[in-house]
Design an enzyme around this catalytic site. Sequence first.
Site, PDB file in Angstrom:
ATOM      1  CD  GLU A 279      -0.774  -0.138   3.775  1.00 14.54           C
ATOM      2  OE1 GLU A 279      -1.867  -0.786   3.793  1.00 14.54           O
ATOM      3  OE2 GLU A 279      -0.433   0.734   4.857  1.00 14.54           O
TER       4      GLU A 279
ATOM      5  CG  HIS B 123      -0.489   5.527   3.723  1.00 14.69           C
ATOM      6  ND1 HIS B 123       0.327   5.762   4.364  1.00 14.69           N
ATOM      7  CD2 HIS B 123      -0.732   4.192   3.930  1.00 14.69           C
ATOM      8  CE1 HIS B 123       0.910   4.694   4.898  1.00 14.69           C
ATOM      9  NE2 HIS B 123       0.426   3.680   4.639  1.00 14.69           N
TER      10      HIS B 123
ATOM     11  CG  HIS C 108       3.596   3.843   8.421  1.00 17.23           C
ATOM     12  ND1 HIS C 108       2.462   3.908   9.005  1.00 17.23           N
ATOM     13  CD2 HIS C 108       3.082   3.140   6.968  1.00 17.23           C
ATOM     14  CE1 HIS C 108       1.479   3.394   8.208  1.00 17.23           C
ATOM     15  NE2 HIS C 108       1.954   2.838   7.319  1.00 17.23           N
TER      16      HIS C 108
ATOM     17  CG  HIS D  81       4.438   1.104   3.044  1.00 12.67           C
ATOM     18  ND1 HIS D  81       3.888   2.040   2.486  1.00 12.67           N
ATOM     19  CD2 HIS D  81       3.825   0.604   4.141  1.00 12.67           C
ATOM     20  CE1 HIS D  81       2.799   2.366   3.175  1.00 12.67           C
ATOM     21  NE2 HIS D  81       2.614   1.647   4.047  1.00 12.67           N
TER      22      HIS D  81
ATOM     23  CB  CYS E 296       3.336   0.867  12.729  1.00 12.29           C
ATOM     24  SG  CYS E 296       2.893   2.108  11.468  1.00 12.29           S
TER      25      CYS E 296
HETATM   26 MN    MN Z   1       0.924   1.809   5.618  1.00 10.02          MN
END
Ligand code: MN
Length: 150
Positions: free
Chosen positions: A63, A65, A69, A103, A117
Amino acid sequence: MTQESPVRRFKDFRWENTDLLAYRQEEGVPFKDVTRQLLFEAPDLKGELRYFEVATNGYSSLERHDHRHAVMILRGTGRCLVGTQVFQVGPLDLVDIPPMAWHQFRAGDTEALGFLCLVNVQRDKAQLPSPEQLAELSSHPAVAGFFRAK
Ligand code: MN
């Protein structure tokens, strides 16, 4: 109401007083053998700390975004994809995943891969790759090898 201790222990790879959650609720998101534990939610800090565990041979969803992170590996070894680069990772490695970088995390075949995370409380929804984006990613030999691993 019972007073919660400010110290939460990590015992036998479970955080005490913490629910073990399914990785994702959304339908049709491809991943394999991942659990989630929400450890810390602090809107005043705008942050949320989660612990994920990917079982042996499992993987998180591929994914990207807008939100960033910070991932810190706590147990096991595995590999991660960040953008078009693949890295071997192990305990206490810190992985910085920049906005809009593809990632994915994959556990090895001997041990689960567990990691913290850190994310913003308010964050955009993850995007999954289109077939075209997947083909583009797979045109990088290292990435193709990473996807081929079972
Ligand atoms: Mn992610």
